[in-house]
Design an enzyme around this catalytic site. Structure first.
Site, PDB file in Angstrom:
ATOM      1  CG  ASP A   1       5.841  -0.091  29.097  1.00 30.90           C
ATOM      2  OD1 ASP A   1       7.146  -1.123  29.823  1.00 30.90           O
ATOM      3  OD2 ASP A   1       5.378   0.660  29.546  1.00 30.90           O
TER       4      ASP A   1
ATOM      5  CG  ASP B   1       6.969   3.452  28.001  1.00 30.44           C
ATOM      6  OD1 ASP B   1       8.114   2.839  28.563  1.00 30.44           O
ATOM      7  OD2 ASP B   1       6.173   3.173  28.285  1.00 30.44           O
TER       8      ASP B   1
END
Length: 1099
Positions: free
Chosen positions: A431, A791
């Site tokens: 990420d 996530d």
């Protein structure tokens, strides 16, 4: 009442649900097929229900549940159900199958949820509780007696019982007693650990508290959370609570800490669900859903006097988000890892060796004329030697050591088998925000925009003239106060702080603020600073009250608020979000013509860009019930806010380390694609001289067909041939919309894009999960590193998920790191490789130990003797067990090597080395035997006796001495260091044990003295012969060590030339070869449609 009913069923593979046998529609099924394709036997139960509830059921649910009642309404009203992995399945007559009880409320619309706001009657609540069962996530803690029974039936212990019985019959009393004591201790420790883990998990999962619910009469009652059922109206107190169920928030706002579920340490503000005919789903409405197990820090604006909140229970027990995560811990997905699969195959090979050894011993012993009892016992004894029962336990030693080392460095693991998988990771996704870059951002400047274009960049928002832009920056957020301190997203905190405005929230019943702002229900008030940084001639900013919030959604890429000024006048809606999304929702004439070029310019510099828009709304309307779709359309563009998001200093170092180790890195972010590309260059994922190609795919619309286009980053170059052939390194970059269109309309291109794409931007949470799964289809072992709720799906889907969180044991991913940067990733990979290599070494050592002992026993059987009881004891406990325990202590190498360790036990190097070493071992033992028998002073064994009756003797003593050295030799030979572990001398405990055991065996070989009688050894008087035995052991070591070095250098690979070169089994490697040879890939500056592309196929 509860009773078990008749059984008999067939299973529908398509649905995964058992269906009743066609011979009897009322026959209850006794099997259940889970999501892994495994079938389980279940017990179907019936529960008698109050017959007066039948009428209520018809009114309550006009669906399948009514069939349940009518189908079984004979003399009693019965509910048929079974429990599987905590989930309740009830019989639905219309479907003709048992279905999850959640099917009864999965079609609820948002309006249906609001329909429960008045509360349930006692009868309705009782009926629902009967259908859905108690609201408990109950982890079963078995009694010690039951655990003991199950543990003793474990194949390992069944084999141990068989072995101990055999040894006692064969007069191996000391050895049998020692194994029995160790087995008892092992069982005791195992039972204690299993029960301790169960109790810990039960305490974490089980939550019973008192909650307040509303009845349909308007009365509020205090009940146990165990009694909650979907549809109950929950009253949440102002001080919050630990939520015992999933619930949709209908009134008020709640500040929630979801770190236990998501690893996200920043509290989240939950807002009321919007009414409508759309289907309610906790996934799509997660910003309006309170999840079980999360801590509600405070609730406000929903109850009398402006305190508390109101919610409706939507899921209970194992059907909640927490229940789902607990279930994933209790019943983890089967690990698809070659090492574990090959372990079972290898045991079969050892089983075959044991079978051959048993046949050989049977023939030899039969010719020796032993009794039938001795024949059977001594032959079966070979099985207990060839198949080491401690093999499966020994290979976990490396994983246990690695887990302790990781914990000491702040990395926590809830799935130890995943540690070995870390060693095979070939691709790692990251990420961006908070993972590669800093969490906090600094406001770099603000640029107002309109039809005439953009104004000059204003570095400090406090220098803006009073107006919508300044008000939007001050109020378009979900920042809230907790004990007077602002809490919220770091970006929004910086944004509000940059304006200098202060946040105030209603106190008490909030009537004072409501009256100040025209009677509207106020959520928060933003007041400008009393002194402006520069004099304003005409006007000053006025306080603004937020009366409605629509929180940020990753899928929508925006958030919005509705505000009013003092007196309730000037009602305005503000929107903030990704520039592309905000511009698409604004009137075209209000968006500056230079919008795209400005956005491109800022994003290319790695700046985070947000756009703001606003529009007036009707102040006379009920602003609390205004719909989001009505607010977020026909907006007027306000301008851009530019923020500087610095790359963490560790990111570039780690990415470079992974690149040098030939590990592919990928960025998956919700940010702008140009910003993402800039960050990728800053941290080294993309070289500054590398080409970046943007993949643009458009979906099918009424006006156009799907298209796909590969466009080179604008640098002025002209490429006329394939990039690979031109000597360029290139990377693909794609955004979420193009990724969706690519998956839907160009699936043949998807693998090729995935193989070369480095940047995935504007990706929604579910797209991140989809990306991980698509990469796994190409046979990548995928790692994922993220820091928050967006996530979670990808972290759990990845082979190795790492959450950067302060939570010590977040169930969001298998690994949780307390470090705030990605330095934990190479650490995990190094520990994984070390653990995998250690597991290999231990597996090979335990197999070698069995083969050494098997060879010694069969050799001695051939000359009518055997090893003594205490000789077995010395070899198994003092030599092998000690070495196996300390062998795994070696730590990982400090550097990541470009090669990855093998995960296959059935590979040519492993099987080849084992075969060669076994051959050397056999030759060594035979040499020791022949050297002994060739001596002038050799005394032949007594041919009238057999087995232990012939002890002590020369043959046994010489073979025992050499085999003792061979255990030590193989421990050194199979213990691998470079390049994935530190060299052997770093494991000083192992080194010390080796020296001590070598000295022990040398002493026993040269001058055993007082232990001769204890071990039943023969006293050789010839010192030259004894030295010859030690020299033979040294020669054995040199040969085995030299062979192992040659195997490590790839000497056995020459055998592969005989079968010819084979393609890799990994799809991404085969596809990479094909793309590298293609001069037409990627097809630059061509617009492709689904019907006119060239497909590179691979099989």
């Amino acid at each position: 009442m509860m009773d078990t009913v008749r059984r008999g069923s067939v299973v529908e593979p398509q649905s995964g649900l058992p269906s009743p046998s066609p011979r009897d529609p009322l026959l209850s099924p006794d099997s259940h097929m889970d999501s892994f394709g495994q079938q389980h036997v279940v017990e179907v139960l019936t529960e008698e229900m109050d017959s007066s509830s039948l009428e209520m059921v018809v009114e309550l649910e006009e669906n399948e549940w009514r069939d349940t009642i009518q189908l079984h309404k004979e003399e009693k009203t019965l509910l048929r159900y079974y429990l599987f992995k905590g989930l309740r399945y009830i019989w639905l007559g219309r479907k003709g199958a048992f279905c999850r009880v959640s099917v009864l409320n999965e079609d609820w619309t948002c309006n249906d949820v609001y329909g429960f706001q008045k509360g349930l009657s006692h009868l309705e609540q009782s009926l629902r509780r009967c259908m859905y069962g108690p609201n408990l996530i109950d982890v079963q803690v078995k009694s010690y007696v039951k655990l003991l029974f199950e543990e003793v039936l474990n194949p390992f212990y069944v084999f141990q019982v068989f072995s101990i019985t055999l040894w006692i019959v064969d007069n191996y009393y000391y050895y049998a007693i020692c194994i029995f004591i160790i087995s008892i201790l092992s069982i005791g420790i195992s039972l204690y650990e299993i029960r301790k883990q169960s109790v810990t998990l039960r305490n974490m999962a089980r939550l019973v508290t008192n909650v307040t619910i509303r009845r349909n009469s308007g009365v509020e009652e205090l009940v146990s959370s165990e009694e909650l059922a979907p549809g109950d109206c929950l009253i949440i107190p102002q001080e919050g609570l630990l939520l015992p169920c999933d619930a949709a928030l209908l009134a008020g706002e709640c500040l929630v800490n979801e770190s236990m579920l998501t690893g996200e340490s920043v509290p989240v503000l939950k807002t009321p669900l919007l009414a409508g005919e759309g289907r309610y789903s906790s996934e799509t409405e997660h910003r309006h859903t309170l999840f079980c197990g999360t801590q509600l820090i405070q609730a406000k604006g929903g109850g009398p006097g402006g305190s508390g909140a109101v919610a409706v229970v939507t899921s209970t027990g194992f059907f909640t988000a927490k229940g789902n995560l607990v279930s994933s811990i209790l019943y983890p997905h089967p690990t698809d890892f070659r090492f574990y699969q090959d372990s079972a195959k290898f045991l079969l090979i050892l089983g075959f060796v044991a079978f051959v050894g048993t046949i050989y011993s049977f023939v030899v012993l039969f010719k020796s004329g032993v009794t039938w009892l001795e024949l059977v016992v001594m032959s079966l004894d070979v099985v207990t030697i060839a198949v080491p029962p401690a093999l499966s336990a020994a290979i976990t030693t490396g994983t246990i050591y690695a887990q302790h080392r990781l914990k000491s460095q702040g990395v926590f693991c809830i799935s130890p088998p995943r540690i070995n998988i870390c060693g095979k990771v070939s691709l790692f996704c990251f990420d961006k925000t908070g993972t590669l870059t800093e969490d906090g951002m600094d406001v770099w400047g603000v640029m107002e925009g309109g039809p005439a274009g953009f104004s000059e960049l204003v570095p400090d928002p406090r220098l803006l003239s009073p107006g919508p832009m300044l008000s939007g920056l001050a109020c378009c957020h979900t920042v809230t106060l907790l004990q007077g301190e602002p809490l919220g997203d770091p970006l929004e905190l910086k944004m509000v702080e940059s304006t200098g405005w202060t946040l105030h929230e209603p106190e008490g019943d909030g009537n004072v603020l409501d009256a100040e702002f025209g009677g509207h229900r106020v959520l928060a008030v933003l007041r400008p600073p009393k002194q402006q940084p520069q004099a304003q001639e005409a006007s000053t900013s006025e306080a603004v009250a937020i009366v409605q919030r629509f929180p940020f959604s990753s899928a929508l890429q925006r958030m919005s608020v509705v505000t009013v000024a003092r007196g309730g006048c000037s009602a305005l809606a503000f929107m903030k979000g990704s520039p592309e999304m905000v511009a698409s929702l604004c009137r075209a004439e209000t968006v500056p013509g230079q919008f795209s070029s400005k956005l491109h310019s800022f994003s290319s510099e790695g700046l985070r860009v947000l756009a703001l828009a606003y529009k007036p709304v009707d102040g006379n309307a009920d602003l609390r019930t205004i719909e989001r779709g009505e607010v977020e359309k026909d907006m007027q563009f306000l301008g851009l806010m530019i923020m500087k998001n610095l790359v963490k200093p560790e990111s570039a170092q780690v990415i470079n380390m992974l690149r040098l180790a030939h590990l592919r890195t990928v960025m998956v972010t919700g940010d702008n694609i140009l910003t993402a590309v800039n960050v990728a260059k800053s941290c080294g994922m993309v070289g500054f001289d590398d080409k970046v190609i943007f993949v643009n795919a458009t979906p099918h619309t009424a006006q156009s067909i799907p298209t796909l286009r590969f466009s080179l980053e604008d640098r002025g170059e002209v490429i006329t041939q394939g990039l690979y052939q031109s000597g360029f390194d290139y990377h693909l970059a794609i955004n979420g919309k193009s990724f969706a269109a690519l998956c839907d309309h160009f699936p043949e291109y998807l693998p090729k894009v995935l193989l070369r794409a480095t940047v995935f931007a504007r990706m929604a949470p579910d797209q991140k999960t989809q990306l991980v799964k698509e990469l796994q289809k190409l046979n990548y072992k995928v790692g994922m590193c993220g820091d928050g709720a967006n996530d979670c799906g990808a972290l759990r889907a990845a082979d190795v998920g790492v959450s950067l969180s302060e939570a010590e044991a977040s169930v969001a991913s298998p690994f949780t790191s307390k470090t705030e940067n990605i330095s934990c990733v190479p650490l995990l990979i190094r520990e994984g490789r070390c653990s995998l290599v250690t597991s290999f070494s231990l597996f090979r050592y335990m197999a070698s130990y069995s083969l050494i002992q098997l060879c010694a026993v069969l050799t001695l059987y051939s000359v009518r003797t055997r090893l003594s009881d205490k000789q077995f004891l010395l070899c198994d406990f003092f030599l092998v067990t000690t070495l196996a325990i300390v062998m795994g202590r070696g730590g990982p190498s400090d550097k990541l090597d470009p090669s990855r360790p093998s995960a296959s036990l059935m590979s040519l190097p492993v099987l080849g080395s084992l075969f060669i070493h076994t051959s050397v071992i056999v030759l060594g033992q035979l040499a020791a035997l022949f050297i002994t028998t060739s001596q002038d002073w050799y005394v032949p064994i007594n041919s009238t006796r057999i087995g232990a009756d012939n002890l002590p003797n020369m043959e046994d003593t010489s073979v025992f001495a050499l085999s003792g050295f061979q255990y030590i030799i193989m421990a050194v030979v199979v213990t691998k260091g470079y390049p994935h572990k530190k060299p052997l001398y770093y494991n000083w405990i192992f080194l010390c044990v080796l020296l001590i055991l070598f000295a022990l065996m040398t002493w026993l070989a040269l001058n055993p003295g007082p232990v001769l009688k204890i071990l039943q050894l023969y006293d050789f008087s010839d010192m030259n012969f004894k030295m010859l035995l030690v020299a033979l052991a040294a020669l054995n070591f040199l040969i085995c060590f030299f062979v192992e070095v040659l195997i490590d250098l790839g000497i056995l690979n020459c055998l592969r030339l005989l079968r010819g070169r084979r393609e890799s089994k990994k799809q991404y490697k085969r596809l990479n070869v094909l793309l590298s040879e293609s001069s037409s890939w990627p097809p630059l500056n061509q617009t492709l449609s689904p019907r006119d592309y060239t497909v590179i196929q691979f099989s």
